[in-house]
Design a protein around this motif. Structure first.
Motif, PDB file in Angstrom:
ATOM      1  N   GLN A  13     -22.109  -0.787  42.198  1.00  0.00           N
ATOM      2  CA  GLN A  13     -21.740  -1.490  41.119  1.00  0.00           C
ATOM      3  C   GLN A  13     -22.035  -2.859  42.641  1.00  0.00           C
ATOM      4  O   GLN A  13     -22.293  -2.456  43.554  1.00  0.00           O
ATOM      5  N   THR A  14     -22.172  -3.732  41.125  1.00  0.00           N
ATOM      6  CA  THR A  14     -22.656  -4.660  42.324  1.00  0.00           C
ATOM      7  C   THR A  14     -21.588  -5.731  42.900  1.00  0.00           C
ATOM      8  O   THR A  14     -21.267  -6.413  43.844  1.00  0.00           O
ATOM      9  N   ASP A  15     -20.553  -4.908  42.182  1.00  0.00           N
ATOM     10  CA  ASP A  15     -18.994  -5.746  42.496  1.00  0.00           C
ATOM     11  C   ASP A  15     -18.459  -4.380  42.045  1.00  0.00           C
ATOM     12  O   ASP A  15     -17.921  -3.947  41.455  1.00  0.00           O
ATOM     13  N   PRO A  16     -17.902  -4.004  44.055  1.00  0.00           N
ATOM     14  CA  PRO A  16     -17.101  -2.820  43.598  1.00  0.00           C
ATOM     15  C   PRO A  16     -15.599  -2.896  43.098  1.00  0.00           C
ATOM     16  O   PRO A  16     -14.774  -2.600  42.458  1.00  0.00           O
ATOM     17  N   ASN A  17     -15.079  -4.712  42.501  1.00  0.00           N
ATOM     18  CA  ASN A  17     -14.194  -4.527  41.979  1.00  0.00           C
ATOM     19  C   ASN A  17     -13.758  -5.292  40.723  1.00  0.00           C
ATOM     20  O   ASN A  17     -12.952  -4.673  39.759  1.00  0.00           O
ATOM     21  N   ILE A  18     -15.044  -4.718  39.503  1.00  0.00           N
ATOM     22  CA  ILE A  18     -15.737  -5.162  38.299  1.00  0.00           C
ATOM     23  C   ILE A  18     -16.770  -4.334  37.451  1.00  0.00           C
ATOM     24  O   ILE A  18     -17.239  -4.055  38.400  1.00  0.00           O
ATOM     25  N   PRO A  19     -15.685  -3.325  37.083  1.00  0.00           N
ATOM     26  CA  PRO A  19     -16.527  -1.454  37.149  1.00  0.00           C
ATOM     27  C   PRO A  19     -17.178  -1.881  35.754  1.00  0.00           C
ATOM     28  O   PRO A  19     -18.188  -0.491  35.989  1.00  0.00           O
ATOM     29  N   SER A  20     -17.611  -2.635  35.262  1.00  0.00           N
ATOM     30  CA  SER A  20     -19.148  -2.595  34.293  1.00  0.00           C
ATOM     31  C   SER A  20     -20.077  -3.824  34.818  1.00  0.00           C
ATOM     32  O   SER A  20     -21.135  -3.748  33.993  1.00  0.00           O
ATOM     33  N   SER A  21     -19.583  -3.920  36.245  1.00  0.00           N
ATOM     34  CA  SER A  21     -20.932  -4.674  37.468  1.00  0.00           C
ATOM     35  C   SER A  21     -21.882  -3.507  37.277  1.00  0.00           C
ATOM     36  O   SER A  21     -22.084  -3.422  39.206  1.00  0.00           O
TER      37      SER A  21
END
Length: 295
Positions: A13-21
């Protein structure tokens, strides 16, 4: 490589806090290495990565490889469906998200008592069988999270199901709550090949207590801790495929290092692993795989 499948539930992920990223470029590189090593089996599902797993697969694999270079498994999310008319809508949406004209494998997703009853009520078994007859699916089956008694009931009522996907790992194998061994033995008795999910128990078996890890390292210094979990599942005779939810290049390379030329656990390794299991069992308080289905 014939027993290692690429699970698309824990992609980079590009952002570990955003699963859709999902990091598409990182996933492309991983897919390239996997396919170059002889891997073909990819496993996705409607809710993975907040709905982005299927489209990530389309961008990283479908748009970049010929159709005969890979197989893809997708799943009908019965836990999200409440009306019969939702089934064809979601199925067609999945085909579009993945960018394919047919699925090689298609499961009823995560069957348990409630979702099984719903599947019967909404005629989901009949729907996927019809799609197989139409050529939109090559093989049908279901993934399962419940007691062996329910698994036997499903298989006895639905002989048309070709495969069963089960949670199998060395901690859950004889666990009185998961009862993985019993489920595996029932699937085997009914002649249904097993696809394994959660072989590393959501990553928990890659980070085991130091004493247990030391036992494994003394036996096979070159092998990672996670490799023991994947090889345990892959060593079972009726296991067709073991899914690994690989999140980065290092995990992929590690899996390839021992699965490209897979060797089942030998007698010495089984004895050492049995000792390590007792240590691990005493240290894991909550048997969570971080699949997030409960959320």
């Amino acid at each position: 490589m014939e027993k290692l499948g690429f699970g698309l539930m824990r992609l980079p992920q590009t952002d570990p806090n955003i699963p859709s990223s999902v990091d598409i470029e990182a996933f492309k590189k991983m897919a390239d290495v996997f396919i170059a090593a002889g891997g073909t089996y990819f496993d996705t599902a409607y809710p993975y990565h907040g709905g982005s797993s299927e489209t990530a697969f389309r961008e990283a694999v479908v748009k970049r490889y010929p159709r005969d270079a890979y197989t893809v498994t997708d799943k009908l999310p019965m836990f999200l469906i409440n009306k019969k008319e939702e089934i064809p809508r979601i199925f067609e949406e999945q085909l579009a998200r993945c960018g394919v004209e047919y699925f090689d494998y298609y499961w009823l997703h995560s069957l348990g008592k409630i979702s099984y009853e719903k599947s019967e009520e909404l005629q989901a078994f009949a729907y996927i069988a019809q799609k197989k007859a139409e050529g939109k699916i090559r093989h049908i089956g279901f993934s399962f999270h419940d007691a062996p008694e329910l698994l036997e009931e499903i298989l006895s009522k639905h002989p048309e199901m070709e495969y069963v996907q089960l949670q199998i790992n060395y901690i859950d194998w004889d666990d009185p709550a998961i009862r993985a061994r019993e489920c595996y033995e029932i699937a085997t008795r009914y002649g249904k090949p097993v696809i394994v999910m959660e072989p590393v128990k959501g990553g928990a078996l890659a980070n085991i207590p130091e004493q247990a890890e030391q036992l494994l390292k003394e036996c096979r210094p070159s092998l990672s801790t996670a490799s023991w979990a994947v090889r345990f599942a892959a060593s079972l005779d009726n296991v067709m495929m073991v899914l690994s939810g690989m999140s980065n290049q290092a995990q992929l390379e590690d899996n390839l290092s021992y699965m490209k030329h897979f060797a089942p656990l030998d007698a010495e390794e089984r004895a050492v692993l049995a000792r390590a299991i007792e240590i691990v069992r005493g240290a894991i308080a909550i048997p969570c795989t971080a699949c997030r289905y409960c959320t």
